[in-house]
Each structure stands twice: as structure tokens, then as C-alpha cells.
Design an enzyme around this catalytic site. Structure first.
Site, PDB file in Angstrom:
ATOM      1  N   CYS A 277       0.853  -1.786  -0.044  1.00  0.00           N
ATOM      2  CA  CYS A 277       0.292   0.194   0.141  1.00  0.00           C
ATOM      3  C   CYS A 277       0.528   1.434  -0.057  1.00  0.00           C
ATOM      4  O   CYS A 277       1.962   0.887   0.883  1.00  0.00           O
ATOM      5  CB  CYS A 277      -0.752  -0.283   1.188  1.00  0.00           C
TER       6      CYS A 277
ATOM      7  N   CYS B 210      -1.278   6.311   6.626  1.00  0.00           N
ATOM      8  CA  CYS B 210      -2.527   5.809   7.281  1.00  0.00           C
ATOM      9  C   CYS B 210      -2.788   5.277   9.528  1.00  0.00           C
ATOM     10  O   CYS B 210      -3.179   5.782   9.564  1.00  0.00           O
ATOM     11  CB  CYS B 210      -2.840   5.021   6.090  1.00  0.00           C
TER      12      CYS B 210
ATOM     13  N   CYS C  83      -2.497  -0.448   9.459  1.00  0.00           N
ATOM     14  CA  CYS C  83      -1.264  -1.887   8.986  1.00  0.00           C
ATOM     15  C   CYS C  83      -0.420  -1.483   8.760  1.00  0.00           C
ATOM     16  O   CYS C  83       0.908  -1.910   8.131  1.00  0.00           O
ATOM     17  CB  CYS C  83      -1.614  -2.607   6.977  1.00  0.00           C
TER      18      CYS C  83
ATOM     19  N   CYS D 195      -8.056   0.192  -1.146  1.00  0.00           N
ATOM     20  CA  CYS D 195      -7.120   0.054   0.449  1.00  0.00           C
ATOM     21  C   CYS D 195      -7.161  -1.882   0.487  1.00  0.00           C
ATOM     22  O   CYS D 195      -8.060  -2.287  -0.086  1.00  0.00           O
ATOM     23  CB  CYS D 195      -8.352   0.299   1.236  1.00  0.00           C
TER      24      CYS D 195
ATOM     25  N   GLN E  83     -18.529  -9.727  13.318  1.00  0.00           N
ATOM     26  CA  GLN E  83     -16.889  -8.976  12.840  1.00  0.00           C
ATOM     27  C   GLN E  83     -16.617  -8.968  11.212  1.00  0.00           C
ATOM     28  O   GLN E  83     -17.551  -9.258  10.149  1.00  0.00           O
ATOM     29  CB  GLN E  83     -16.451 -11.341  12.433  1.00  0.00           C
TER      30      GLN E  83
ATOM     31  N   TYR F 161     -22.410 -10.657  25.673  1.00  0.00           N
ATOM     32  CA  TYR F 161     -22.140  -9.671  24.445  1.00  0.00           C
ATOM     33  C   TYR F 161     -22.433 -10.738  23.334  1.00  0.00           C
ATOM     34  O   TYR F 161     -22.223 -10.918  22.612  1.00  0.00           O
ATOM     35  CB  TYR F 161     -20.480  -9.520  24.931  1.00  0.00           C
TER      36      TYR F 161
ATOM     37  N   ASP G 132     -18.063 -12.393  24.835  1.00  0.00           N
ATOM     38  CA  ASP G 132     -17.160 -11.810  23.917  1.00  0.00           C
ATOM     39  C   ASP G 132     -17.095 -10.285  23.957  1.00  0.00           C
ATOM     40  O   ASP G 132     -17.600  -9.665  22.819  1.00  0.00           O
ATOM     41  CB  ASP G 132     -17.932 -12.451  21.934  1.00  0.00           C
TER      42      ASP G 132
ATOM     43  N   CYS H 102     -10.551 -10.243  22.034  1.00  0.00           N
ATOM     44  CA  CYS H 102     -10.153  -9.286  20.904  1.00  0.00           C
ATOM     45  C   CYS H 102      -9.159  -7.945  21.296  1.00  0.00           C
ATOM     46  O   CYS H 102      -8.399  -7.073  20.830  1.00  0.00           O
ATOM     47  CB  CYS H 102     -10.955  -8.073  19.837  1.00  0.00           C
TER      48      CYS H 102
HETATM   49  N1  SAH Z   1     -20.089 -12.357  20.110  1.00  0.00           N
HETATM   50  C1  SAH Z   1     -20.876 -11.552  19.044  1.00  0.00           C
HETATM   51  C2  SAH Z   1     -20.361  -9.779  19.191  1.00  0.00           C
HETATM   52  C3  SAH Z   1     -19.509  -9.584  19.494  1.00  0.00           C
HETATM   53  S1  SAH Z   1     -18.922  -7.437  20.306  1.00  0.00           S
HETATM   54  C4  SAH Z   1     -20.212 -11.296  17.103  1.00  0.00           C
HETATM   55  O1  SAH Z   1     -19.535 -12.474  17.383  1.00  0.00           O
HETATM   56  O2  SAH Z   1     -20.920 -11.417  16.469  1.00  0.00           O
HETATM   57  C5  SAH Z   1     -19.551  -7.047  21.210  1.00  0.00           C
HETATM   58  C6  SAH Z   1     -21.072  -7.459  21.558  1.00  0.00           C
HETATM   59  O3  SAH Z   1     -21.326  -6.482  23.047  1.00  0.00           O
HETATM   60  C7  SAH Z   1     -21.495  -5.944  20.784  1.00  0.00           C
HETATM   61  O4  SAH Z   1     -22.664  -6.138  19.559  1.00  0.00           O
HETATM   62  C8  SAH Z   1     -22.128  -4.843  21.879  1.00  0.00           C
HETATM   63  O5  SAH Z   1     -22.677  -4.173  21.353  1.00  0.00           O
HETATM   64  C9  SAH Z   1     -22.451  -5.828  22.950  1.00  0.00           C
HETATM   65  N2  SAH Z   1     -21.949  -4.933  24.032  1.00  0.00           N
HETATM   66  C10 SAH Z   1     -21.453  -4.051  25.090  1.00  0.00           C
HETATM   67  N3  SAH Z   1     -21.601  -3.727  26.051  1.00  0.00           N
HETATM   68  C11 SAH Z   1     -22.299  -4.567  26.709  1.00  0.00           C
HETATM   69  C12 SAH Z   1     -22.918  -4.705  27.722  1.00  0.00           C
HETATM   70  N4  SAH Z   1     -22.613  -3.854  28.626  1.00  0.00           N
HETATM   71  N5  SAH Z   1     -23.638  -5.287  27.847  1.00  0.00           N
HETATM   72  C13 SAH Z   1     -24.279  -6.590  27.292  1.00  0.00           C
HETATM   73  N6  SAH Z   1     -23.744  -6.509  26.114  1.00  0.00           N
HETATM   74  C14 SAH Z   1     -22.924  -5.572  25.490  1.00  0.00           C
END
Ligand code: SAH
Length: 438
Positions: A65, A71, A74, A152, A271, A299, A367, A394
Site C-alpha cells: 500500500c 494511514c 496496517c 485500500c 465480525q 455480549y 465476547d 479482541c
Molecule cells: N459475539 C458477537 C458480538 C461480539 S461484539 C459476534 O461474534 O458477532 C460485543 C458485543 O457486546 C456488541 O454487540 C455490543 O453491543 C455488546 N455489548 C457491549 N457492552 C455490553 C454490555 N455491558 N452488556 C451486554 N452487551 C454489551
């Protein structure tokens, strides 16, 4: 000043030492000797800029790139992909040792990305005028300097094509970038898509998009859904505005993963690397045994992880705080005939506290966003009798800190990193924890 780079930092920069003070040096790789200039001096560290690479790493390559250096998205693109994976493994290792004293031999080899370029299914780019033309690009990190991004490399090919097609139409109709004093104009362009169909949102001021613009946009091959979002608040990290207007096409974007059908709303998280998301979800599923009674997914977003666990348990309850995502998740359960899966809109800690008192939870999947699990969530888990936890992270730093807290009650069984974002320093990690014997 000459410095030898000893390790990789969390932002993908090289770290060297001058009189024991760490110097963070972007665009330098482990093992390299670089001549630098100090650009910022703080109490406990400094930031350097490479003037010349004196001894180059065998892993160094010329980035594909042309704006890689400015940027900032990356930083690892200057290294061969296998070396990038080593740096990421090392970042995870450093963090898990530093915060949670975890035996690094437990960390499995990172699962590489099938596509090293063209993997991203979404972008949210700011727009600005360049030589009288409306362009989409980015602001250089910590500056107001706008760069028109001609190409990109990490965006999926179709996403890049549609970005160019949309900009052509907007320019043909003479649309201008956002002017804050008038609260009018195009602020951002957001596009997300899977398998050749795309959803576009024009983030604007108080504009009314003319019918002829909408008609021409809808002629673009693959444009499946078109929205406008009115956003007139001055400085906010939120890209979407307060008001959403459906302009044309379908309202939702469909997606199929391993034969399962999903629907995603504009604001719902999904994702960014679709092929790697499949590998991530399969990895999670492989860590859950069969014949469970109750799995809770906190989450849960649009509910993808729960769908991957559908055959392993009598019941799944998902908890998610964004209402749109909960609506998607419940619809997704229905689309796949999963009557035993339901999603609730609530704060994860709040609902889990209630559930863990009332019910026996076999497996909890979490998550969380980059900030990790909050104190309420950690204390609720420590008080519970949940047998197994799958922590999808993450952010190695918050993962490390959270694992240190959880280790009083839970044993780390498996650690599997997955590379979702080649060329960036991001590391996604799946950790299996089991309740220690009383
Ligand atoms: N497991 C899902 C999304 C993970 S991202 C996947 O793989 O697609 C994290 C998610 O947590 C987001 O959707 C966000 O809106 C939610 N989130 C953030 N804070 C939160 C909380 N305090 N309670 C419940 N959900 C929450």
C-alpha cells in the site's frame, strides 16, 4: 541515535531502549538496527521516528500500500505474513505473562487468515473535497490532514469497486462534503457486504437526498440496500447519526455461515473478516462438549456464536445491550428453527447475576468489547457456579487482566489465538476456562 529493536509494541511499533527508557518506534521491526530521531519525550518513555534502517530484518518487505506509513491502519504490512503471526503470538504471550502469569506453553499456534489482503467486509470512511471532487479516505492519526484513499488493500475487492462506483455517482450529481457551519453535505460513507451484495449508508447533515441520486445509486451492481443517516453533532466517535432514513432497496443484509442464515441491521456489530469469523466460531464450538442443559452467551451481538452451539444443549440464552442486535439475534434463531435459543436486551452483568442465582449454567460464553469484562461481570462470575467459560477476546491486555482475576476460581485450559486482521497488531483469542475443584 541508533537503537536495536527488542520487541513489538501493542500498536505494531518496534520497541527499543535508550538508557533503559523504552522508545516506541513506528515502522521498525524486531531485530532491526535503526537510526532515529526522538519526536516526543515523556516521563517514562519516548517516541521515535525512523530516519534510516541500518540493519534490516529478513522479515522486512516493501508494503503493497502506498499510504501504509501515513494511514496507520496496517503497521505490520512492512513484514512478511508469517513474521506478523509471530509478532502477534508474542504480543499475546507478553500480555498473558505480565498480567496473569500464564504458562506461555498453553498458547496454541495462531490460526492464520486465508486471505491476507481483501478480507474486510465493511468500512466507515470520512469524506472530503480534494481538487473540487468528493472523495472518501481517512484522517491521518491525531491530525486533521485528510488522505484520499485511492485503493485500500484490506477491503474486499467488491467493497472497493462499490466504493468507487458510489463516489462516481455522488460526484456526477455534484454532492459536496459536510460543512459544519451549514450542517449540510456528505460526512461519511459506510458500506458493508457479503457475497457480492452490499448495504450503503450515506452519513450526512440535514440534507434531502434527491430521487435522481437514489435512482443512480441503485443502478450500481450489487447495491442491495441504501440508507441515509443524519448526523449533525460536532465531535463524536460515533459514525452513525441519530436519525436513520431508509432510501431504497432492502432494509437488511443477509448472510449465510456454514449453512445457517443470518440477518444483520445497520448498527449491529458483525465480525469484519467473514471467512475468519467462521474459523473463530468453529473454534469456539469445538471447545464445548455435547449434552449441555443451559448455555449463556453474553455480549451476543446478532447471535452467531449461539447458532454454532445450537446442537450442544437444551437451551441457550443470549444477552446483548443493543436493541437492534437483539432483534436480529432472535430473528436469526427463528430463521434457523432454533426454538431453544432466545436473546434478551440487557446489560451482561445485570442479567447474568439474575440468571446465575436462578439457574444452573453449564457454559458461559463471553465476547466483550475491547474494554473487557467490567467489575460487576467479574464479581458475578466469581460468585457463580458456572462450570465452564469460553472467553473470546479482541484485546490481549484486558484479557490478561481479567484472567488474573478469574484465576482465583477458574483454571485456564486452552488458549487459541486467531488472526482476524492481517497487517494490524490486533489479536483475537479464544480461552477455555473450567471451574476449579472445591
Ligand atoms: N459475539 C458477537 C458480538 C461480539 S461484539 C459476534 O461474534 O458477532 C460485543 C458485543 O457486546 C456488541 O454487540 C455490543 O453491543 C455488546 N455489548 C457491549 N457492552 C455490553 C454490555 N455491558 N452488556 C451486554 N452487551 C454489551
Amino acid at each position: 541515535m541508533r537503537v536495536t529493536i527488542k520487541k513489538t509494541g501493542i500498536n505494531g511499533e518496534g520497541i527499543g531502549y535508550i538508557d533503559r527508557t523504552p522508545v516506541f518506534i513506528p515502522q521498525a521491526l524486531v531485530g532491526e538496527e535503526v537510526e532515529i530521531r526522538i519526536v516526543e519525550r515523556k516521563n517514562r518513555y519516548a517516541i521515535g521516528e525512523v530516519l534510516r534502517v541500518v540493519k534490516s530484518s529478513k522479515n522486512r518487505i516493501r508494503p503493497k500500500c502506498y499510504i501504509q506509513n501515513s494511514c496507520g491502519g496496517c503497521p505490520l504490512m512492512i513484514a512478511r505474513y508469517p513474521a506478523q503471526l509471530e509478532y502477534k503470538h508474542d504480543l499475546l504471550k507478553q500480555s498473558l505473562i505480565k498480567y496473569a502469569q500464564i504458562d506461555p506453553r498453553k498458547i496454541k499456534k495462531i490460526i492464520p487468515s486465508d486471505d491476507v489482503f481483501g478480507y474486510r467486509n465493511q468500512f466507515k470512511l470520512p469524506c472530503a473535497m480534494e481538487n473540487g471532487e468528493l472523495t472518501s479516505g481517512l484522517f491521518m492519526p491525531n491530525s486533521n490532514y485528510f488522505i484520499d484513499v485511492k485503493k485500500c488493500w484490506v477491503h474486499e475487492d467488491g467493497l472497493e469497486r462499490i466504493r468507487m462506483d458510489i463516489m462516481k455517482v455522488l460526484n456526477a450529481h455534484g454532492l459536496q462534503s459536510y460543512q459544519s457551519h451549514e450542517k449540510k453535505g456528505i460526512r461519511n460513507l459506510i458500506v458493508r457486504g457479503f457475497n457480492g451484495i452490499y448495504q450503503c449508508t450515506l452519513v450526512t447533515g440535514n440534507d434531502e437526498i434527491e430521487g435522481s441520486v437514489i435512482n443512480d445509486l441503485m443502478k450500481i451492481k450489487g447495491l442491495y440496500s441504501l440508507w441515509q443517516s443524519i448526523h449533525t453533532i460536532k465531535k463524536t466517535p460515533e459514525v452513525f447519526g441519530h436519525k436513520m432514513i431508509h432510501l431504497a432497496g432492502e432494509t437488511h443484509l443477509p448472510l449465510e455461515l456454514d449453512g445457517m442464515k443470518l440477518e444483520i441491521s445497520l448498527r449491529s456489530f458483525f465480525q469484519l473478516n467473514t471467512k475468519q469469523a467462521v474459523k473463530l466460531y468453529r473454534t469456539i464450538a469445538s471447545m464445548v462438549g455435547d449434552n449441555k442443559n443451559l448455555i449463556v452467551e453474553a455480549y451476543s451481538g446478532i447471535g452467531a456464536i449461539s447458532l454454532y452451539l445450537k446442537d450442544k444443549t437444551k437451551e441457550i440464552i443470549g444477552i446483548e445491550s443493543i436493541k437492534d442486535a437483539v432483534v436480529n439475534a432472535n430473528k436469526n434463531a427463528k430463521l434457523n428453527n432454533c426454538e431453544h435459543i432466545s436473546f434478551i436486551c440487557d446489560d451482561a452483568a445485570n442479567k447474568l447475576t439474575y440468571l446465575s442465582k436462578k439457574r444452573n449454567i453449564d457454559v458461559l460464553v463471553v465476547d466483550p468489547p475491547r474494554s473487557g469484562l467490567d467489575d460487576a461481570m467479574l464479581s458475578c462470575i466469581l460468585k457463580s457456579k458456572i462450570k465452564e467459560i469460553i472467553y473470546v477476546s479482541c484485546n490481549p491486555a484486558t484479557l490478561g487482566k481479567n484472567l488474573a482475576v478469574l484465576s482465583s476460581r477458574y483454571e485456564v485450559e486452552k488458549i487459541q489465538p486467531v488472526d482476524m486482521f492481517p497487517h494490524t497488531p490486533h489479536v483475537e483469542t479464544v480461552v477455555l476456562l473450567s471451574h476449579k475443584k472445591p
